[in-house]
Design an enzyme around this catalytic site. Structure first.
Site, PDB file in Angstrom:
ATOM      1  N   GLY A 174       3.493  -5.773  -4.918  1.00  0.00           N
ATOM      2  CA  GLY A 174       4.939  -6.008  -5.644  1.00  0.00           C
ATOM      3  C   GLY A 174       5.827  -4.922  -5.328  1.00  0.00           C
ATOM      4  N   ALA A 230      -1.374  -0.052  -0.093  1.00  0.00           N
ATOM      5  CA  ALA A 230       0.049   0.681  -0.188  1.00  0.00           C
ATOM      6  C   ALA A 230       0.263   1.059  -1.738  1.00  0.00           C
ATOM      7  CB  ALA A 230       0.967  -0.499  -0.110  1.00  0.00           C
ATOM      8  N   LYS A 259       5.120  13.782   3.001  1.00  0.00           N
ATOM      9  CA  LYS A 259       4.817  14.835   1.969  1.00  0.00           C
ATOM     10  C   LYS A 259       3.427  15.329   1.755  1.00  0.00           C
ATOM     11  CE  LYS A 259       8.837  13.119  -0.587  1.00  0.00           C
ATOM     12  NZ  LYS A 259       9.238  12.278   0.582  1.00  0.00           N
TER      13      LYS A 259
END
Length: 630
Positions: free
Chosen positions: A291, A364, A410
């Site tokens: 989502g 993800a 990062k």
């Protein structure tokens, strides 16, 4: 005008013109003194030529043409039809003569009639262009437009704007870098300079809108032009799609506002469709975090490769419902399963893998917001580390073919909790790859424009509210790419994966955040610092001025895709990593102080995220953690 009305209208007009043209031919042939024996043949000549000419016009679909855009091709069509008609007339004349039916038509009448008919029919189609209509003149409500690009696309845009009744823009000139066009006219408008003259031209002619109509140019070139245009007070618009120009489908509806994405100047991503299809087509594919901004775009693009079934896994029911409904509208024939699940729930994850046996996994799901994770570090640890561990281990246990982790820049030399947890996630899948038949890989990239964690939505909201726009530091830079671009490369990287790689996507040049804010203010029609202020709020916890894409130890090697590179895997024995994860679980889970969680976390994982340090034995590590905990 409807098609039937057009047929009736042109039938009447063309019939009158054909009859008039034939009569005029007789007058020209006999200098106005038509002998009696020739006058009686006029009606027969008119009827003969009308039947063939009008019949051919109708048969060749001449009346389906849009004559508002008549050009050379339309003139050629009229000449062809009239020529064939006159040839047929001559043939019919001699056929009747051989049959003993004599009409008495002078042969020169056919040649003169050919010329007068072509002149009359073509003139009726083109005469309107000689007298500009009222809406082809500048009106009080018009905003003056400057078109960058005097090629085919620019000419079509100019014509479209001038000939559209309700257009709010009116073009007055062109800008083009081709010096051969300078001082010439294109589509009735002068070419008055090149891109270096844009600033001066905008001021001199009071230009309200600049339309960039060079869709065939490389995106880097368009970005350079946009950069010049944003220095003016004019609004900047773009005609982006070269395919529509090729097919003549230029409309003012295609002219859109310039987006921040256009400023990046990044060319389209090329993918090897055959490679991707080989590992996705007819396979059960699982997308975690389906989502989210990256996860949902993964789902969209994966559907184009016709998986056997697509599993949409997410924690938020609303976002999963939204992407499911979108996919069912776009690809109703595909099979979908929506799975509401927290990846921290090991039993539920294992149940899903046992039930559906996904062949390909795109992971993800993650907590990605840097400042939020600094305040809530325990959630980053549970989700990004142990959630990833749950999904990756189940992929190994249940025989998935490929597992692709969505990582971040990062994770390189991390200074934030989010970066640390994503680096550990990378090491988890690399360690598993050493013992598993599943091909594990990570794909690392920077910020994506339009994602929920991006600064762009925040900047837009602040601009809509009248400012100020907040930037953390004047020298802060970041790498950016678009969501579709990033996802295309993620899927391609999955095809390249042999196991254990950390793929690094080519992010282009870093972008200064302050410059991005200024460009966005200008694109919104305001002047930076004058109408919308920019203020600097200071670097937030966990942030760095400069992001990196790989560590010094990883190095980088090219792949066969020019936008994807692979970092050298860092050797981390699975036994050692398992001990580290056990220590994290024992020492951090349950700690309530965010500061204490961060301190303990960095002590534990420092040898892992900074390979240059000497890796301590587990006993020494436990002593350090215990001391810190006190």
């Amino acid at each position: 005008m409807s098609y039937k009305k057009r047929i009736i209208y042109f039938s009447i007009v063309d019939s009158f013109l054909i009859f008039s043209a034939v009569f005029t031919s007789y007058i020209l042939r006999f200098d106005g003194q038509i002998p009696y024996e020739n006058r009686i043949s006029i009606p027969y000549t008119m009827l003969l030529i009308w039947i063939t000419t009008y019949g051919l016009f109708f048969f060749t679909k001449h009346y389906k043409r849009v004559w508002e855009y008549a050009g050379i091709s339309e003139l050629v069509s009229i000449i062809k039809v009239t020529t064939i008609s006159i040839i047929l007339d001559v043939g019919l004349y001699y056929l009747l003569k051989n049959l003993g039916i004599t009409i008495g038509i002078p042969r020169t009448i056919f040649l003169i009639s050919w010329m007068t008919i072509v002149f009359a029919i073509a003139g009726s189609r083109f005469i309107w262009r000689v007298f500009p209509r009222e809406y082809e003149k500048v009106q009080p409500h018009h905003r003056l437009a400057l078109i960058v690009g005097a090629g085919k696309a620019g000419a079509l845009v100019a014509h479209e704007l001038k000939s559209t009744n309700d257009a709010s823009l009116f073009p007055i000139a062109f800008i083009d870098d081709d010096i051969r066009k300078l001082n010439l006219e294109v589509a009735g408008l002068p070419v008055i300079g090149n891109r270096s003259d844009i600033l001066e031209v905008v001021e001199q002619y009071n230009i309200d809108t600049i339309i960039i109509a060079i869709p065939s140019a490389q995106k880097k070139e368009i970005a350079k032009v946009i950069d010049i245009c944003t220095q003016t007070r004019a609004q900047v618009k773009l005609l982006p799609r070269v395919s529509d120009v090729i097919h003549g489908k230029v409309s003012i509806k295609l002219i859109r506002d310039v987006n921040v994405e256009d400023l990046l100047g990044r060319d389209e991503v090329s993918v090897d469709l055959e490679e991707i299809a080989n590992y996705v087509t007819n396979k059960v594919v699982l997308v975690t975090g389906a989502g989210g901004s990256i996860g949902s775009e993964l789902c969209r693009q994966i559907t184009t490769f016709h998986p056997e079934k697509l599993l949409l896994l997410g924690h938020g029911e609303n976002s999963i419902y939204t992407i499911e409904q979108e996919l069912r509208r776009r690809k109703p024939d595909l099979k979908y399963e929506t799975l509401i699940c927290d990846i921290q729930d090991r039993d539920r994850i294992e149940e899903i893998f046992k039930t559906y046996r996904p062949s390909v996994v795109f992971h993800a799901a993650a907590h990605k917001h840097v400042p939020l994770m600094e305040k809530n570090p325990i959630e980053a640890v549970k989700n990004n580390i142990f959630g990833t561990k749950n999904v990756a281990e189940c992929a190994h246990l249940y025989g998935s073919e490929k597992f692709v982790l969505i990582s971040t820049d990062k994770a390189v030399n991390p200074t934030s909790v989010m970066g640390v947890t994503k680096r550990i996630a990378e090491l988890i899948i690399q360690s598993l790859d050493s013992i598993s038949s599943t091909k594990f890989a990570a794909v690392r990239f920077g910020n994506v424009l339009g994602s929920r964690g991006s600064v762009i939505p925040l900047f837009k909201q602040q601009i809509e509210e009248g400012g100020p726009v907040t930037v953390t530091h004047p020298d802060m830079v970041r790498y950016f790419m678009t969501i579709p671009e990033a996802v295309q490369l993620v899927i391609q990287a999955g095809a390249l994966a042999k196991g254990g790689e950390v793929f690094i996507l080519d992010m282009g040049n870093p972008v200064r955040i302050a410059d991005l804010a200024r460009d966005l203010i200008r694109l919104s029609g305001f002047e930076p610092e004058k109408e919308i202020k920019i203020i600097y709020s200071g670097i937030r916890p966990g942030e760095k001025l400069f992001e990196e894409l790989l560590t010094d130890e990883e190095g980088t090697t090219a792949t066969k895709h020019n936008r994807i590179f692979v970092g050298k895997p860092i050797n981390c024995p699975i036994e050692y990593l398992s001990s580290i994860l056990k220590t994290i679980e024992e020492q951090i889970i349950g700690v309530t102080s965010p500061e204490q969680v961060r301190e303990i976390l960095f002590i534990i994982v420092s040898p892992l995220v900074n390979p240059a340090q000497q890796v301590p034995v587990i006993g020494e590590l436990e002593v350090a953690v215990t001391t810190q905990s006190r």
